[in-house]
Design a protein around this motif. Structure first.
Motif, PDB file in Angstrom:
ATOM      1  N   UNK A 118       0.833  -1.206   0.000  1.00 36.61           N
ATOM      2  CA  UNK A 118       0.000   0.000   0.000  1.00 36.61           C
ATOM      3  C   UNK A 118       0.867   1.255   0.000  1.00 36.61           C
ATOM      4  N   UNK A 119       1.882   1.284   0.850  1.00 33.74           N
ATOM      5  CA  UNK A 119       2.780   2.439   0.898  1.00 33.74           C
ATOM      6  C   UNK A 119       3.503   2.626  -0.433  1.00 33.74           C
ATOM      7  N   UNK A 120       3.930   1.518  -1.037  1.00 34.12           N
ATOM      8  CA  UNK A 120       4.669   1.602  -2.298  1.00 34.12           C
ATOM      9  C   UNK A 120       3.791   2.110  -3.428  1.00 34.12           C
ATOM     10  N   UNK A 121       2.602   1.551  -3.561  1.00 36.08           N
ATOM     11  CA  UNK A 121       1.722   1.942  -4.666  1.00 36.08           C
ATOM     12  C   UNK A 121       1.287   3.391  -4.533  1.00 36.08           C
ATOM     13  N   UNK A 122       0.901   3.792  -3.327  1.00 30.79           N
ATOM     14  CA  UNK A 122       0.471   5.177  -3.142  1.00 30.79           C
ATOM     15  C   UNK A 122       1.629   6.145  -3.366  1.00 30.79           C
ATOM     16  N   UNK A 123       2.801   5.797  -2.851  1.00 32.13           N
ATOM     17  CA  UNK A 123       3.967   6.651  -3.081  1.00 32.13           C
ATOM     18  C   UNK A 123       4.335   6.739  -4.546  1.00 32.13           C
ATOM     19  N   UNK A 124       4.230   5.623  -5.266  1.00 32.16           N
ATOM     20  CA  UNK A 124       4.553   5.627  -6.697  1.00 32.16           C
ATOM     21  C   UNK A 124       3.560   6.475  -7.491  1.00 32.16           C
ATOM     22  N   UNK A 125       2.278   6.353  -7.184  1.00 28.70           N
ATOM     23  CA  UNK A 125       1.274   7.142  -7.899  1.00 28.70           C
ATOM     24  C   UNK A 125       1.494   8.640  -7.669  1.00 28.70           C
ATOM     25  N   UNK A 126       1.749   9.016  -6.417  1.00 27.30           N
ATOM     26  CA  UNK A 126       1.998  10.432  -6.139  1.00 27.30           C
ATOM     27  C   UNK A 126       3.278  10.913  -6.807  1.00 27.30           C
ATOM     28  N   UNK A 178       6.419   7.043   5.581  1.00 26.00           N
ATOM     29  CA  UNK A 178       6.832   6.020   4.618  1.00 26.00           C
ATOM     30  C   UNK A 178       6.423   6.401   3.198  1.00 26.00           C
ATOM     31  N   UNK A 179       5.206   6.927   3.067  1.00 26.93           N
ATOM     32  CA  UNK A 179       4.731   7.330   1.739  1.00 26.93           C
ATOM     33  C   UNK A 179       5.548   8.505   1.216  1.00 26.93           C
ATOM     34  N   UNK A 180       5.880   9.455   2.095  1.00 33.24           N
ATOM     35  CA  UNK A 180       6.681  10.603   1.672  1.00 33.24           C
ATOM     36  C   UNK A 180       8.058  10.155   1.200  1.00 33.24           C
ATOM     37  N   UNK A 181       8.684   9.206   1.908  1.00 25.55           N
ATOM     38  CA  UNK A 181       9.989   8.706   1.486  1.00 25.55           C
ATOM     39  C   UNK A 181       9.898   7.980   0.146  1.00 25.55           C
ATOM     40  N   UNK A 182       8.832   7.219  -0.043  1.00 26.87           N
ATOM     41  CA  UNK A 182       8.641   6.552  -1.337  1.00 26.87           C
ATOM     42  C   UNK A 182       8.498   7.572  -2.457  1.00 26.87           C
ATOM     43  N   UNK A 183       7.775   8.668  -2.186  1.00 29.42           N
ATOM     44  CA  UNK A 183       7.620   9.718  -3.192  1.00 29.42           C
ATOM     45  C   UNK A 183       8.958  10.386  -3.487  1.00 29.42           C
ATOM     46  N   UNK A 184       9.725  10.691  -2.440  1.00 26.45           N
ATOM     47  CA  UNK A 184      10.998  11.383  -2.635  1.00 26.45           C
ATOM     48  C   UNK A 184      11.982  10.549  -3.444  1.00 26.45           C
ATOM     49  N   UNK A 185      12.010   9.248  -3.216  1.00 36.62           N
ATOM     50  CA  UNK A 185      12.961   8.405  -3.931  1.00 36.62           C
ATOM     51  C   UNK A 185      12.511   8.155  -5.365  1.00 36.62           C
ATOM     52  N   UNK A 186      11.207   7.989  -5.587  1.00 32.98           N
ATOM     53  CA  UNK A 186      10.703   7.675  -6.938  1.00 32.98           C
ATOM     54  C   UNK A 186      10.470   8.919  -7.779  1.00 32.98           C
TER      55      UNK A 186
END
Length: 316
Positions: A118-126, A178-186
């Motif tokens: 869930x964290x990965x998919x939401x972060x990737x979409x954002x 976690x979602x913010x970090x996923x967004x920052x990296x992707x």
């Protein structure tokens, strides 16, 4: 009648007889061409025959047997090293031990996997949405290009693990850090690929669209964005794998669930089978998401040279 007149009449008769042209097509009772000619394939149509199900299955098998062979060789080498105990089993367990741990704790591992997914998919979409918007702004405005590009580069070079504790302090122990970090990296691969794709449009096409009265939005929708899709999809495939890394890194700091949290527990308890099972699930998330982006690419740009089977990538 004289002999000369007879010879001239016979010659005239031979000339009057019509000769059959090789281009004449025999017709049936309805005037249609004969089936022997009508059923011939059209020459120069430019359309290759559609592949059958068998050919598609053969193409899929041909693309999968090599990585499958490498994977089998890897697992055999892993089993050999662990079974012979060249490395102690508390450091490198056997594949059987990992499988037993995964099946025995599957319900718990599945719950943590869904959290990370869930964290990965939401972060990737954002990241995809924000990255595309930033790429459009940079590609269309020289002022925003000079203003935003250095900031994007500066944000990328900052180690994300260093700012994870700060995000936990700011946003708490929930899913937000976690979602913010996923967004920052992707975020960075999407911006770079989007800018490269939008700037690769042929200027003559842009001049032609302006001459024909197309506005900026119509030009973007019909020319710029389709032309940028190959570059953009390449960046999205990189970003979706990095989003998994961002979510796991965020779970290293102040988390109570997720595969990153399980990884910390397994490492602290020296539970090598659980650690290996956790790593396999992380890899599975990345592979599945990558394949989904690959399928989306095949649906969006089937016309691109990289998506056509049998296209040589070299000139030799």
């Amino acid at each position: 009648m004289t002999e000369n007149s007879l010879d001239s009449r016979q010659a005239a008769d031979r000339v009057a007889v019509p000769t059959r042209s090789p281009l004449d097509v025999p017709a049936d009772t309805h005037g249609a061409p004969s089936s022997t000619v009508a059923n011939q394939p059209e020459v120069g149509s430019g359309r290759p025959p559609r592949p059958t199900v068998g050919r598609r299955a053969a193409a899929v098998a041909d693309s999968l047997w090599r990585p499958a062979l490498v994977l089998v060789a890897f697992f055999l080498a892993w089993w050999f090293v662990a079974a012979r105990e060249y490395v102690p089993n508390y450091l490198v367990p056997t594949p059987g031990q990992v499988w037993t741990t995964m099946t025995d704790q599957w319900s718990e591992l599945a719950r943590h996997t869904m959290v990370t997914l869930y964290e990965t998919v939401l972060g990737f979409i954002l990241a995809a949405a924000l990255g595309l918007a930033t790429a459009v702004a940079i590609a269309y405005s020289r002022t925003l290009d000079k203003a935003l590009y250095p900031i994007v580069l500066f944000a990328q070079v900052i180690p994300k693990i260093a700012i994870a504790p700060l995000l936990v302090v700011w946003f708490g122990l929930g899913l937000t850090p976690k979602i913010i970090l996923a967004v920052l990296i992707a975020f960075f691969p999407v911006v770079i690929s989007g800018v490269a794709g939008l700037r690769s449009t042929d200027p003559e096409l842009l001049d032609l669209s302006a001459t024909m009265g197309a506005g900026p939005w119509r030009t973007f929708r019909k020319i710029r964005f389709p032309n940028a899709l190959p570059h953009l999809m390449a960046g999205l495939k990189v970003a979706v794998t990095l989003a998994v890394v961002g979510a796991v890194v965020g779970e290293f700091v102040g988390a109570s669930e997720g595969l990153g949290y399980v990884l910390l527990l397994a490492n602290g308890n020296l539970d090598a089978p659980l650690l290996f099972a956790d790593l396999i699930l992380m890899s599975a998330i990345g592979i599945v998401l990558f394949v989904l982006v690959e399928i989306a690419e095949a649906l969006l740009i089937p016309w691109h040279a990289s998506r056509r089977a049998g296209v040589s990538l070299t000139t030799s």
